[in-house]
Design a protein around this motif. Structure first.
Motif, PDB file in Angstrom:
ATOM      1  N   LEU A   5       0.904  -1.190   0.001  1.00  0.00           N
ATOM      2  CA  LEU A   5       0.039  -0.069  -0.098  1.00  0.00           C
ATOM      3  C   LEU A   5       0.819   1.183   0.035  1.00  0.00           C
ATOM      4  O   LEU A   5       1.577   1.455   0.725  1.00  0.00           O
ATOM      5  CB  LEU A   5      -0.884  -0.074   1.093  1.00  0.00           C
TER       6      LEU A   5
ATOM      7  N   GLY B 214      -3.838   5.986   0.938  1.00  0.00           N
ATOM      8  CA  GLY B 214      -3.144   4.880   0.321  1.00  0.00           C
ATOM      9  C   GLY B 214      -3.608   4.545  -1.097  1.00  0.00           C
ATOM     10  O   GLY B 214      -4.932   4.630  -1.226  1.00  0.00           O
TER      11      GLY B 214
ATOM     12  N   GLN C  88      -3.372   0.943  -3.592  1.00  0.00           N
ATOM     13  CA  GLN C  88      -2.625  -0.633  -3.419  1.00  0.00           C
ATOM     14  C   GLN C  88      -1.864  -0.978  -4.744  1.00  0.00           C
ATOM     15  O   GLN C  88      -2.436  -0.560  -5.957  1.00  0.00           O
ATOM     16  CB  GLN C  88      -3.768  -1.470  -3.258  1.00  0.00           C
TER      17      GLN C  88
END
Length: 124
Positions: free
Chosen positions: A93, A117, A119
């Protein structure tokens, strides 16, 4: 204060490239140093890249040198992370961070503001 929103993550194959973006809202984006960090499952968050306020200075850990490039467009209030030759161990992440420090920092405790964040998953 600044709010940060990351985008650009996804599922790619080893050797592919991705460009992450981090859009900031609020005033005076050019008064913040910007950084990228990442956290893989079961591991601590680690430094990926940082850039100075005007964008003239950058810093990377060894694993990112030659593969990752951080840049910023202050007029667009956006910072980017270009990632090339991705490896499965880059799966994590990825977080964008900002701080009013005058100089580039490579430690997460030195950054006050964080995004949620995005991924990145790299398959072998």
């Amino acid at each position: 204060q600044v709010q940060l929103v990351e985008s650009g993550g996804g599922l790619v194959q080893a050797g592919d490239s991705l460009r992450l973006s981090c859009a900031a809202s609020g005033r005076a984006f050019d008064s913040y140093i910007m950084g990228w960090f990442r956290q893989a499952p079961g591991k601590e968050r680690e430094f990926v890249a940082a850039i100075s306020r005007p964008g003239s200075g950058t810093a990377y850990p060894d694993f990112a040198k030659g593969r990752f490039t951080i840049s910023r467009e202050n007029a667009k209030k956006t910072v980017y992370l270009q990632m090339n030759s991705l490896k499965p161990e880059d799966t994590a992440l990825y977080y964008c961070a900002a701080d009013e420090n005058s100089f580039i920092r490579d430690t997460q405790n030195d950054y006050k503001y964080w995004g949620q964040g995005t991924q990145v998953t790299v398959s072998s």
